[in-house]
Write an enzyme that holds these catalytic residues in place. Structure first.
Site, PDB file in Angstrom:
ATOM      1  N   GLU A   1       0.836  -1.199   0.000  1.00  9.42           N
ATOM      2  CA  GLU A   1       0.000   0.000   0.000  1.00  9.42           C
ATOM      3  C   GLU A   1       0.871   1.250   0.000  1.00  9.42           C
ATOM      4  O   GLU A   1       1.718   1.436   0.863  1.00  9.42           O
ATOM      5  CB  GLU A   1      -0.912   0.004   1.218  1.00  9.42           C
ATOM      6  CG  GLU A   1      -1.924  -1.135   1.262  1.00  9.42           C
ATOM      7  CD  GLU A   1      -3.030  -0.993   0.225  1.00  9.42           C
ATOM      8  OE1 GLU A   1      -3.181   0.120  -0.351  1.00  9.42           O
ATOM      9  OE2 GLU A   1      -3.749  -1.987  -0.004  1.00  9.42           O
TER      10      GLU A   1
ATOM     11  N   ARG B   1     -17.515  -1.253   7.387  1.00 12.07           N
ATOM     12  CA  ARG B   1     -18.743  -1.714   6.759  1.00 12.07           C
ATOM     13  C   ARG B   1     -19.292  -2.978   7.423  1.00 12.07           C
ATOM     14  O   ARG B   1     -20.443  -3.347   7.190  1.00 12.07           O
ATOM     15  CB  ARG B   1     -18.501  -1.954   5.266  1.00 12.07           C
ATOM     16  CG  ARG B   1     -18.027  -0.703   4.532  1.00 12.07           C
ATOM     17  CD  ARG B   1     -18.307  -0.764   3.033  1.00 12.07           C
ATOM     18  NE  ARG B   1     -17.759  -1.939   2.381  1.00 12.07           N
ATOM     19  CZ  ARG B   1     -16.502  -2.044   1.960  1.00 12.07           C
ATOM     20  NH1 ARG B   1     -15.645  -1.054   2.197  1.00 12.07           N
ATOM     21  NH2 ARG B   1     -16.098  -3.120   1.336  1.00 12.07           N
TER      22      ARG B   1
ATOM     23  N   CYS C   1      -7.069  -2.599   8.274  1.00 15.64           N
ATOM     24  CA  CYS C   1      -5.824  -2.584   7.500  1.00 15.64           C
ATOM     25  C   CYS C   1      -5.406  -1.153   7.177  1.00 15.64           C
ATOM     26  O   CYS C   1      -4.241  -0.785   7.353  1.00 15.64           O
ATOM     27  CB  CYS C   1      -5.998  -3.397   6.226  1.00 15.64           C
ATOM     28  SG  CYS C   1      -6.090  -5.182   6.511  1.00 15.64           S
TER      29      CYS C   1
ATOM     30  N   HIS D   1      -1.121  -5.704   1.726  1.00 16.68           N
ATOM     31  CA  HIS D   1      -2.313  -6.544   1.680  1.00 16.68           C
ATOM     32  C   HIS D   1      -1.982  -7.856   0.972  1.00 16.68           C
ATOM     33  O   HIS D   1      -1.270  -7.855  -0.050  1.00 16.68           O
ATOM     34  CB  HIS D   1      -3.437  -5.847   0.900  1.00 16.68           C
ATOM     35  CG  HIS D   1      -4.446  -5.184   1.760  1.00 16.68           C
ATOM     36  ND1 HIS D   1      -4.839  -3.876   1.599  1.00 16.68           N
ATOM     37  CD2 HIS D   1      -5.170  -5.656   2.806  1.00 16.68           C
ATOM     38  CE1 HIS D   1      -5.759  -3.567   2.486  1.00 16.68           C
ATOM     39  NE2 HIS D   1      -5.973  -4.630   3.239  1.00 16.68           N
TER      40      HIS D   1
END
Length: 216
Positions: free
Chosen positions: A80, A90, A142, A160
């Site tokens: 990332e 979510r 994350c 990831h």
């Protein structure tokens, strides 16, 4: 050089987390390279993440930190570039909390790793491993960890990995990705199993250790 590599505990209904499973496979064989590697498993709980990271850092006193988490809709290793100052849970975390908002009120909108992620990806691909650069770590734990890492003075990177499982497909992991996808996607069936992911992480550790040494 002292290195800390972190993974995440299982969450949701799953009993495994690919990040922790792969990180656990990194524990030995580093002293011959002049590296002292420590590992830690972090909680999938927003309210506990920062303190758990701080404890792991205090115990290992690392010169380099690499955080690892899984993403259910990815079948590659994806370092990332950014950690964004946002929380968009979510689905609930392991404490049944679903927070939203900023990680740091008034903080920078995004923070950037000091490593050249394109170079990391190139090395992984040269070894025959599927990899690509990611510019969005989502809004779950994350991304939260990526932001916490990238605000540190020491060299840090968040990666990831696919949500591999030893048995059935993952039922969680997609919430670590960007918004717009299903909340509980089936696993992609990546060619990377835990050992394959660990192989990629070992390459990342060596690459970042060399780069960090050049940074001084």
């Amino acid at each position: 050089m002292r290195i800390l590599v972190t993974g995440f505990e299982p969450f949701g209904a799953d009993t495994e987390n690919a990040s922790a499973e792969a990180v656990a496979r990194l524990a030995v064989g580093w002293s011959q390279l002049g590296l002292e590697l420590s590992t830690a498993t972090l909680p999938v709980v927003f309210g506990e993440l920062e303190s758990a990271l701080s404890r792991a850092v205090a115990e290992s006193r690392p010169d380099l930190i690499i955080g690892v988490g899984e993403a259910g809709r990815r079948d590659e290793l994806t370092p990332e570039r950014y950690g964004r100052n946002r929380i968009e849970a979510r689905i609930p975390d392991n404490a049944r909390a679903s927070p939203s908002g900023a990680i740091r009120e008034g903080g920078p909108e995004r923070l950037t790793t000091r490593f050249a992620v394109e170079s990391v990806v190139e090395e992984l691909r040269s070894a025959g491993l599927p990899a690509s650069v990611s510019d969005d770590a989502g809004g779950f734990l994350c991304n939260h960890l990526a932001y916490l890492l990238y605000e540190r003075a020491k060299p840090t990177l968040f990666v990831h990995v696919p949500a591999a499982r030893s048995g059935a497909a993952a039922t969680v992991g997609g919430e670590t990705d960007v918004a717009g996808g299903p909340e509980h996607p089936a696993g992609l069936g990546s060619a990377l199993d835990f050992d394959g992911i660990a192989t990629g992480l070992a390459l990342i550790v060596r690459h970042c250790a060399a780069a960090a040494a050049r940074m001084g």
